[in-house]
Design a protein around this motif. Sequence first.
Motif, mmCIF file in Angstrom:
data_model
loop_
_atom_site.group_PDB
_atom_site.id
_atom_site.type_symbol
_atom_site.label_atom_id
_atom_site.label_comp_id
_atom_site.label_asym_id
_atom_site.label_seq_id
_atom_site.Cartn_x
_atom_site.Cartn_y
_atom_site.Cartn_z
ATOM 1 N N ARG A 24 0.779 -1.678 -0.395
ATOM 2 C CA ARG A 24 0.236 0.237 0.089
ATOM 3 C C ARG A 24 0.626 1.187 0.229
ATOM 4 N N ARG A 25 2.145 1.237 1.090
ATOM 5 C CA ARG A 25 2.735 2.412 0.694
ATOM 6 C C ARG A 25 3.074 2.822 -0.654
ATOM 7 N N ALA A 26 4.036 1.490 -1.303
ATOM 8 C CA ALA A 26 4.440 1.731 -2.698
ATOM 9 C C ALA A 26 4.264 2.489 -3.553
ATOM 10 N N MET A 27 2.649 1.619 -3.333
ATOM 11 C CA MET A 27 1.462 1.788 -4.450
ATOM 12 C C MET A 27 0.679 3.744 -4.096
ATOM 13 N N ALA A 28 1.112 3.766 -3.413
ATOM 14 C CA ALA A 28 0.755 5.615 -2.693
ATOM 15 C C ALA A 28 2.096 6.272 -3.908
ATOM 16 N N CYS A 29 3.322 6.200 -3.948
ATOM 17 C CA CYS A 29 3.979 5.975 -4.585
ATOM 18 C C CYS A 29 3.858 6.489 -6.184
ATOM 19 N N LEU A 30 3.014 5.755 -6.906
ATOM 20 C CA LEU A 30 2.294 6.036 -8.465
ATOM 21 C C LEU A 30 1.264 6.969 -7.913
ATOM 22 N N PRO A 31 1.417 7.379 -9.631
ATOM 23 C CA PRO A 31 0.236 7.707 -10.002
ATOM 24 C C PRO A 31 -0.925 6.781 -9.506
ATOM 25 N N VAL A 32 -1.872 7.981 -9.124
ATOM 26 C CA VAL A 32 -3.143 6.307 -9.144
ATOM 27 C C VAL A 32 -3.638 6.241 -10.154
ATOM 28 N N PRO A 33 -4.655 5.148 -10.206
ATOM 29 C CA PRO A 33 -4.720 4.092 -11.268
ATOM 30 C C PRO A 33 -5.832 5.385 -11.634
ATOM 31 N N ASP A 34 -6.477 4.675 -12.732
ATOM 32 C CA ASP A 34 -7.899 5.070 -13.711
ATOM 33 C C ASP A 34 -8.624 4.658 -13.230
ATOM 34 N N ALA A 35 -8.019 2.881 -13.905
ATOM 35 C CA ALA A 35 -8.740 1.997 -13.068
ATOM 36 C C ALA A 35 -8.195 1.064 -12.504
ATOM 37 N N THR A 36 -9.195 -0.100 -11.525
ATOM 38 C CA THR A 36 -8.275 -1.219 -10.991
ATOM 39 C C THR A 36 -9.240 -1.916 -12.065
ATOM 40 N N PHE A 37 -8.774 -3.712 -12.217
ATOM 41 C CA PHE A 37 -9.753 -4.807 -12.259
ATOM 42 C C PHE A 37 -9.294 -5.973 -11.688
ATOM 43 N N ASP A 38 -9.120 -7.104 -11.369
ATOM 44 C CA ASP A 38 -9.960 -8.587 -10.413
ATOM 45 C C ASP A 38 -10.290 -9.180 -11.629
ATOM 46 N N VAL A 39 -8.896 -10.035 -12.871
ATOM 47 C CA VAL A 39 -9.980 -10.797 -13.955
ATOM 48 C C VAL A 39 -9.415 -11.518 -13.470
ATOM 49 N N PRO A 40 -10.801 -12.831 -13.340
ATOM 50 C CA PRO A 40 -10.920 -14.471 -13.345
ATOM 51 C C PRO A 40 -10.382 -14.897 -14.629
ATOM 52 N N THR A 41 -9.248 -16.020 -14.313
ATOM 53 C CA THR A 41 -8.452 -16.757 -15.131
ATOM 54 C C THR A 41 -8.261 -18.268 -14.673
ATOM 55 N N THR A 42 -8.222 -18.758 -15.048
ATOM 56 C CA THR A 42 -7.721 -20.367 -15.315
ATOM 57 C C THR A 42 -6.753 -20.551 -13.768
ATOM 58 N N PHE A 43 -6.074 -19.760 -13.523
ATOM 59 C CA PHE A 43 -5.320 -19.499 -12.605
ATOM 60 C C PHE A 43 -5.418 -19.411 -11.852
ATOM 61 N N GLY A 44 -6.508 -18.585 -11.422
ATOM 62 C CA GLY A 44 -6.867 -17.274 -10.196
ATOM 63 C C GLY A 44 -7.026 -16.209 -10.436
ATOM 64 N N THR A 45 -7.330 -15.481 -10.269
ATOM 65 C CA THR A 45 -7.419 -14.205 -10.165
ATOM 66 C C THR A 45 -5.938 -12.857 -9.949
ATOM 67 N N VAL A 46 -6.093 -12.104 -11.728
ATOM 68 C CA VAL A 46 -4.905 -11.801 -11.710
ATOM 69 C C VAL A 46 -5.536 -9.611 -11.498
#
Length: 298
Positions: A24-46
């Motif tokens: 969370r601290r490291a992500m706060a150093c990045l630009p704020v994402p315009d969208a966040t996704f949790d995509v289901p796949t055969t091997f798990g959620t990405v």
Amino acid sequence: MGRRGRVGSFRNDAARERFLEAYRRAMACLPVPDATFDVPTTFGTVRAYRFDGPAGASSPVVLLPGRTASTPMWDANLAGLLAHRTVFGVDLIGEPGLSVQRRPLTGGDDQAQWLDELLTGLGLESVHLMGVSFGGWSAVNYAVRRPGRAASLTVLDPVMTFAPVPVRTMLALIPVSVPLTPDALRRRVLRWLAGGADVDDSAPVAAMIAAATAGFVVRQPAPRRFTDGQLRSIHVPVLAVVAGRSVIHDGRRAAAHARMTLRHRRVELWPAASHAINGEYPDEIATAAARLWDEVDR
């Protein structure tokens, strides 16, 4: 061992919480994402993030991080890349991050499959892949096994792609993944990988990687080196940037082999760069990659 035991996982709840706080601290150093996704796949959620670039830009860029890293490792690169393209950051399945692995990965076919399913889930038909270290291997692996969607590859000192990993490096990396390894020794190994640069655990990304290496168990097969025939089968343009001071391969040997096997390639050996090349040369990487993307999209 059951299926659950054959997927990447944190050693315990405390290790997971330490990593998530560092993430969370490291992500706060990045630009704020315009969208966040949790995509289901055969091997798990990405977990994937979209950072919007210039309006009207062509095919977006998908970033693939190195081993025991995740999207925040690109903090030095994002600003430069976003000047040219919309960028998607991906937390790899089987690595510490916010992707959740639910099925074991057995080899390169599985690695290519989940990435293809992710791109489908994101609605991306044509993308420029950029990867560093294991992420570079992942980009090449995808182009070899699932041709058609990748418009170009930019690979930054990719491991097990153009030259083997020296035995001394494999031996040196063993303590990094052992839970009882003293932090001082772990930092020394990470400093060696980064060409001698100090590893400052107070820096958010360094703290995240330290928490990942200490607290996460990677359970997936080691990447296999590609055959010459596989490399020659890649029909899209490749920008391969090899670090001259890398310890994961002989840089000159890797660059020479890339020139010999890749059909449509721009191979650059940067003599002063270490394996931490993406953080050392963010502006140069953005300029070289954007030149390739513009040529391809035209």
